[in-house]
Design a protein around this motif. Sequence first.
Motif, PDB file in Angstrom:
ATOM      1  N   LEU A 177       0.793  -1.238   0.000  1.00  0.00           N
ATOM      2  CA  LEU A 177       0.000   0.000   0.000  1.00  0.00           C
ATOM      3  C   LEU A 177       0.822   1.282   0.000  1.00  0.00           C
ATOM      4  CD1 LEU A 177      -2.776  -0.946   2.587  1.00  0.00           C
ATOM      5  CD2 LEU A 177      -2.887  -1.079   0.087  1.00  0.00           C
ATOM      6  N   ALA A 178       2.033   1.235   0.509  1.00  0.00           N
ATOM      7  CA  ALA A 178       2.796   2.472   0.715  1.00  0.00           C
ATOM      8  C   ALA A 178       3.054   3.223  -0.594  1.00  0.00           C
ATOM      9  CB  ALA A 178       4.106   2.170   1.429  1.00  0.00           C
ATOM     10  N   GLY A 179       3.487   2.539  -1.622  1.00  0.00           N
ATOM     11  CA  GLY A 179       3.776   3.208  -2.895  1.00  0.00           C
ATOM     12  C   GLY A 179       2.532   3.783  -3.556  1.00  0.00           C
ATOM     13  N   PRO A 180       1.498   2.947  -3.778  1.00  0.00           N
ATOM     14  CA  PRO A 180       0.278   3.483  -4.387  1.00  0.00           C
ATOM     15  C   PRO A 180      -0.347   4.613  -3.559  1.00  0.00           C
ATOM     16  CG  PRO A 180       0.263   1.096  -4.490  1.00  0.00           C
ATOM     17  CD  PRO A 180       1.444   1.487  -3.652  1.00  0.00           C
ATOM     18  N   ASN A 181      -0.278   4.499  -2.235  1.00  0.00           N
ATOM     19  CA  ASN A 181      -0.867   5.556  -1.421  1.00  0.00           C
ATOM     20  C   ASN A 181      -0.065   6.848  -1.502  1.00  0.00           C
ATOM     21  OD1 ASN A 181      -2.946   6.541   0.305  1.00  0.00           O
ATOM     22  ND2 ASN A 181      -1.436   6.548   1.935  1.00  0.00           N
ATOM     23  N   ALA A 182       1.251   6.757  -1.626  1.00  0.00           N
ATOM     24  CA  ALA A 182       2.059   7.971  -1.785  1.00  0.00           C
ATOM     25  C   ALA A 182       1.638   8.702  -3.061  1.00  0.00           C
ATOM     26  CB  ALA A 182       3.544   7.622  -1.818  1.00  0.00           C
ATOM     27  N   VAL A 183       1.433   7.945  -4.138  1.00  0.00           N
ATOM     28  CA  VAL A 183       0.988   8.553  -5.401  1.00  0.00           C
ATOM     29  C   VAL A 183      -0.403   9.161  -5.228  1.00  0.00           C
ATOM     30  CG1 VAL A 183       0.361   8.071  -7.803  1.00  0.00           C
ATOM     31  CG2 VAL A 183       2.431   7.043  -6.813  1.00  0.00           C
TER      32      VAL A 183
END
Length: 169
Positions: free
Chosen positions: A41-47
């Motif tokens: 989740l961390a990458g998609p949520n950062a975007v």
Amino acid sequence: MTTFNGLPAHILLVHAIVVLLPLAALLLVLSAVWPAARHRLAGPNAVLAVLVVLLVPLTTDAGEWLERRVPRGELVRAHAELGDTAILYAVPIALLALVIWWRDREARAVAGRRTYLAPLSSAVTSVVAVLALVAGAAGVYGMYRIGDSGAKAAWTGNFSSQDNGRGHD
């Protein structure tokens, strides 16, 4: 952007913010407190969170354009003032989402590589998790207040007392 397909852009953009900011807040909290979800989740949520930060000024600008074209009133003024605070919820969520993503990247990096955000420190992870909970809860509550004030500004007095919101038979 002021109109889209004949409709005020604010009406369309605000729905994106009302959905995406609480979603980013939820994903922020999940990625902060659930290590198994963090990797996914961390990458998609950062975007997503950065996208929300970019959408907020577009939405508020479109709202200011619309505000100049509707009858002035206390409800519209209150909504406009609350709407200006949306960025104060979006930015911390985005910053924390970026921190969590970066820490996750560093935690999975090649051994011996220099890290900057103490990815293996449980104390830092706990502080980030608490900040994420606070920012996420504040963001959801803030969006509720902004959205509620906008709904009141748009709909108060627009139905007859006989209708009671049920429509016509």
